[in-house]
Write a protein that holds these residues in place. Structure first.
Motif, short mmCIF file in Angstrom:
data_model
loop_
_atom_site.label_atom_id
_atom_site.label_comp_id
_atom_site.label_asym_id
_atom_site.label_seq_id
_atom_site.Cartn_x
_atom_site.Cartn_y
_atom_site.Cartn_z
N GLY A 161 0.81 -1.20 0.00
CA GLY A 161 0.00 0.00 0.00
C GLY A 161 0.85 1.25 0.00
N LEU A 162 0.20 2.36 0.31
CA LEU A 162 0.84 3.67 0.35
C LEU A 162 1.05 4.08 1.80
CD1 LEU A 162 1.78 6.32 -1.02
CD2 LEU A 162 -0.62 7.06 -0.93
N VAL A 163 2.26 4.49 2.12
CA VAL A 163 2.59 4.91 3.47
C VAL A 163 3.58 6.07 3.41
CG1 VAL A 163 4.51 3.29 3.70
CG2 VAL A 163 3.32 4.09 5.75
N GLN A 164 3.53 6.95 4.39
CA GLN A 164 4.48 8.05 4.45
C GLN A 164 5.81 7.59 5.03
OE1 GLN A 164 3.13 11.70 6.20
NE2 GLN A 164 1.15 11.64 5.16
N ALA A 165 6.87 8.30 4.68
CA ALA A 165 8.19 7.97 5.21
C ALA A 165 8.15 7.91 6.73
CB ALA A 165 9.21 9.00 4.74
N SER A 186 17.43 -29.98 -6.53
CA SER A 186 16.37 -29.02 -6.86
C SER A 186 15.32 -29.73 -7.70
CB SER A 186 16.94 -27.81 -7.59
OG SER A 186 15.95 -26.82 -7.77
N VAL A 187 14.48 -30.50 -7.05
CA VAL A 187 13.47 -31.29 -7.74
C VAL A 187 12.34 -30.41 -8.28
CG1 VAL A 187 11.78 -33.14 -7.48
CG2 VAL A 187 13.99 -33.31 -6.34
N THR A 188 12.00 -29.37 -7.53
CA THR A 188 10.90 -28.49 -7.89
C THR A 188 11.42 -27.10 -8.24
OG1 THR A 188 9.43 -29.68 -6.38
CG2 THR A 188 8.70 -27.52 -7.12
N PRO A 189 10.97 -26.51 -9.36
CA PRO A 189 11.40 -25.14 -9.70
C PRO A 189 10.96 -24.13 -8.66
CG PRO A 189 10.38 -26.23 -11.60
CD PRO A 189 10.09 -27.08 -10.39
N ALA A 190 11.73 -23.05 -8.55
CA ALA A 190 11.35 -21.97 -7.65
C ALA A 190 10.01 -21.38 -8.07
CB ALA A 190 12.43 -20.90 -7.63
N ALA A 191 9.27 -20.87 -7.10
CA ALA A 191 7.96 -20.27 -7.36
C ALA A 191 7.95 -18.81 -6.93
CB ALA A 191 6.87 -21.04 -6.61
N TRP A 192 7.12 -18.03 -7.61
CA TRP A 192 6.99 -16.61 -7.34
C TRP A 192 5.53 -16.23 -7.17
CZ3 TRP A 192 11.22 -13.51 -6.72
CH2 TRP A 192 12.44 -14.00 -7.19
N GLY A 193 5.28 -15.25 -6.31
CA GLY A 193 3.97 -14.65 -6.22
C GLY A 193 3.79 -13.59 -7.29
N GLN A 194 2.62 -12.98 -7.31
CA GLN A 194 2.32 -11.99 -8.34
C GLN A 194 2.86 -10.60 -8.01
OE1 GLN A 194 0.28 -12.83 -5.94
NE2 GLN A 194 -0.50 -10.87 -5.17
N GLY A 195 3.26 -10.38 -6.79
CA GLY A 195 3.81 -9.11 -6.37
C GLY A 195 2.79 -8.21 -5.71
N THR A 196 3.26 -7.36 -4.81
CA THR A 196 2.41 -6.36 -4.17
C THR A 196 3.17 -5.04 -4.13
OG1 THR A 196 1.06 -5.86 -2.21
CG2 THR A 196 3.17 -6.95 -1.82
N GLN A 197 2.49 -3.96 -4.48
CA GLN A 197 3.12 -2.65 -4.59
C GLN A 197 3.26 -1.99 -3.23
OE1 GLN A 197 4.27 -0.83 -7.49
NE2 GLN A 197 5.13 0.46 -5.88
N VAL A 198 4.46 -1.51 -2.94
CA VAL A 198 4.72 -0.70 -1.76
C VAL A 198 5.20 0.66 -2.22
CG1 VAL A 198 6.19 -0.38 0.27
CG2 VAL A 198 5.26 -2.65 -0.27
N THR A 199 4.50 1.71 -1.81
CA THR A 199 4.86 3.07 -2.18
C THR A 199 5.05 3.90 -0.92
OG1 THR A 199 3.59 2.92 -4.24
CG2 THR A 199 4.20 5.11 -3.48
N VAL A 200 6.23 4.50 -0.78
CA VAL A 200 6.56 5.31 0.38
C VAL A 200 6.72 6.76 -0.07
CG1 VAL A 200 8.09 5.63 2.34
CG2 VAL A 200 7.73 3.34 1.39
N SER A 201 5.90 7.64 0.46
CA SER A 201 5.95 9.04 0.09
C SER A 201 6.73 9.84 1.13
CB SER A 201 4.54 9.61 -0.04
OG SER A 201 3.84 9.55 1.19
N SER A 202 7.31 10.95 0.70
CA SER A 202 8.08 11.79 1.60
C SER A 202 7.20 12.83 2.27
CB SER A 202 9.22 12.47 0.85
OG SER A 202 8.72 13.27 -0.21
#
Length: 125
Positions: A10-14, A109-125
């Motif tokens: 999410g969006l958070v201030q510094a 390494s029997v199973t390939p690495a997995a990734w999530g879809q990502g989550t946005q982090v926004t830090v404002s000044s």
């Protein structure tokens, strides 16, 4: 193939805080290493923190002392607590599952690495 779902961005201030969560579709006690990565446009994806099945952790120097990685095996969830956030922390954060281990002197390494879809982090000044 394990599915990983991030939440908590999410969006958070510094100076503020956020807690990211990564829910896995299988028991995380079976995943040797889990971690958080982040990426900004035009930059290489950066490893932020990792945690192993024995709760050994490591962090990139820029977040050390501010971020804490943890896991709750009962909930199949990994967390990233982010405190004292800075604008430089702004990125898409990705959950990763790494199944590579060493047994009998060889890398397994029997199973390939997995990734999530990502989550946005926004830090404002």
């Amino acid at each position: 193939q394990v599915q990983l779902v991030e939440s908590g961005g999410g969006l958070v201030q510094a100076g503020g805080s956020l807690r990211l969560a990564c829910l896995a579709s299988e028991m995380i006690s079976s995943i040797p290493t889990m971690g958080w990565y982040r990426q900004v446009p035009g930059r290489k994806r950066e490893l932020v923190a990792t945690i192993t099945t024995d709760d050994s952790t490591k962090y990139v120097e820029s977040v050390k002392g501010r971020f804490t990685i943890s896991r709750d095996n009962a909930k199949n969830t990994m967390y990233l607590q982010m405190n004292n956030l800075k604008p430089e922390d702004t990125a898409v954060y990705y959950c990763n599952a790494d199944y590579s281990i060493v047994k009998g002197g060889e890398i397994i390494s029997v199973t390939p690495a997995a990734w999530g879809q990502g989550t946005q982090v926004t830090v404002s000044s």
